[in-house]
Enzyme design. Sequence first.
Site, PDB file in Angstrom:
ATOM      1  N   CYS A  79       0.030 -28.362   1.597  1.00 50.45           N
ATOM      2  CA  CYS A  79      -1.026 -27.785   2.428  1.00 50.45           C
ATOM      3  C   CYS A  79      -2.398 -28.061   1.813  1.00 50.45           C
ATOM      4  O   CYS A  79      -2.818 -29.206   1.739  1.00 50.45           O
ATOM      5  CB  CYS A  79      -0.770 -26.294   2.664  1.00 50.45           C
ATOM      6  SG  CYS A  79      -1.773 -25.613   4.026  1.00 50.45           S
ATOM      7  N   HIS A 184       4.021 -26.347   5.265  1.00 48.79           N
ATOM      8  CA  HIS A 184       4.607 -25.577   4.176  1.00 48.79           C
ATOM      9  C   HIS A 184       6.125 -25.772   4.162  1.00 48.79           C
ATOM     10  O   HIS A 184       6.831 -25.147   4.959  1.00 48.79           O
ATOM     11  CB  HIS A 184       4.295 -24.087   4.337  1.00 48.79           C
ATOM     12  CG  HIS A 184       2.875 -23.735   4.061  1.00 48.79           C
ATOM     13  ND1 HIS A 184       2.421 -23.436   2.796  1.00 48.79           N
ATOM     14  CD2 HIS A 184       1.809 -23.643   4.881  1.00 48.79           C
ATOM     15  CE1 HIS A 184       1.127 -23.164   2.856  1.00 48.79           C
ATOM     16  NE2 HIS A 184       0.733 -23.294   4.100  1.00 48.79           N
ATOM     17  N   GLU A 186       8.206 -24.621   2.101  1.00 45.33           N
ATOM     18  CA  GLU A 186       8.838 -23.359   1.696  1.00 45.33           C
ATOM     19  C   GLU A 186       8.960 -22.380   2.858  1.00 45.33           C
ATOM     20  O   GLU A 186       9.648 -21.361   2.753  1.00 45.33           O
ATOM     21  CB  GLU A 186       8.061 -22.714   0.529  1.00 45.33           C
ATOM     22  CG  GLU A 186       6.751 -22.048   0.891  1.00 45.33           C
ATOM     23  CD  GLU A 186       5.565 -22.983   1.041  1.00 45.33           C
ATOM     24  OE1 GLU A 186       4.429 -22.492   1.152  1.00 45.33           O
ATOM     25  OE2 GLU A 186       5.767 -24.225   1.061  1.00 45.33           O
TER      26      GLU A 186
END
Length: 202
Positions: A79, A184, A186
């Site tokens: 990001c 992202h 994650e």
Amino acid sequence: MIRIVDYGMGNLRSVQKAFERVGHAAELTQDPDEIRSADRLVLPGVGAFGAAMKNLGRLELIDAVKDYAGSGKPFLGICLGMQLLLTQSEEQGVFDGLDIISGKVVKFPPPDKSGLKVPHMGWNSLRKTGECPLLAGVPDGASVYFVHSYYIDPPKDAASAYTDYAVEFCSVIGKDNIYATQFHPEKSGAVGLRILENFAAI
């Protein structure tokens, strides 16, 4: 050892836990020597470009990150961490970046022109442009989770995937040992975990 640069901005624990979930220990660090000696380095980030560069400078981490990037060992930006790799950003002024990848960080068109809301927030798809180790086993068109108001404009040979949102923008970098995602991983479910697992295996 996977090390995650802790410069005071970003969802660091979420990135760390995501690596742990795919079986790889990752530690947070603000130590320049630990950054340089990492086997793999992750530069995450959430927030404003200028503030991020200021924090990296205040903690005396800029040279360490650039030295690591030049070492040939695997590097991952996430990001804002992706945007920091570029030469310059126009977010809230003009700020110099790490200049690891040439190019600029630019703002999405105003909503009244595109009809789309800014920031770009939510799930969107990837269009792969070739083979990239970071995207091994990730199908073309896979959906991942974005939150950003600015996007990068790098050289075409650095881009491994694009995404459409008012404009077509580079959403994955894969150049030499440098990898990065505008989204992202994650927060991107099984696809994101596969990407992190791929990075750990590079």
